[in-house]
Motif scaffolding. Sequence first.
Motif, PDB file in Angstrom:
ATOM      1  N   HIS A   6       0.864  -1.238   0.030  1.00 25.30           N
ATOM      2  CA  HIS A   6       0.058  -0.026   0.138  1.00 25.30           C
ATOM      3  C   HIS A   6       0.530   1.134  -0.013  1.00 25.30           C
ATOM      4  N   LYS A   7       1.967   1.324   0.383  1.00 25.91           N
ATOM      5  CA  LYS A   7       2.991   2.317   0.461  1.00 25.91           C
ATOM      6  C   LYS A   7       3.349   2.696  -1.002  1.00 25.91           C
ATOM      7  N   GLY A   8       3.002   3.994  -1.432  1.00 28.17           N
ATOM      8  CA  GLY A   8       3.406   4.293  -2.556  1.00 28.17           C
ATOM      9  C   GLY A   8       2.632   3.862  -3.729  1.00 28.17           C
ATOM     10  N   SER A   9       1.613   3.083  -3.540  1.00 29.80           N
ATOM     11  CA  SER A   9       0.509   2.530  -4.628  1.00 29.80           C
ATOM     12  C   SER A   9      -0.712   3.541  -4.571  1.00 29.80           C
ATOM     13  N   ARG A  10      -1.311   3.172  -5.662  1.00 26.32           N
ATOM     14  CA  ARG A  10      -2.483   4.073  -5.773  1.00 26.32           C
ATOM     15  C   ARG A  10      -3.817   3.117  -5.447  1.00 26.32           C
TER      16      ARG A  10
END
Length: 72
Positions: A8-12
């Motif tokens: 989830h970090k840095g993803s859309r």
Amino acid sequence: MMQDDALHKGSRVRERATFSYEVSSIEPDLKEQILKLRAMRNSPYWNRSFADIAGMILMNAVPKEIEKYEEK
């Protein structure tokens, strides 16, 4: 758990949420309708997750609803 956080970090990807709705004995069940869309091979919803289908539909419907009720 660590892998999930990394995904989830840095993803859309949006965090999943649940929603409830009133079930009517007159109208078809919403969940059943979405599952029917999922089974239709000629639709863009074929073989997608329940959340994906609901999200795709909401992306189209929500802006129209906002426009409808916005003060002009």
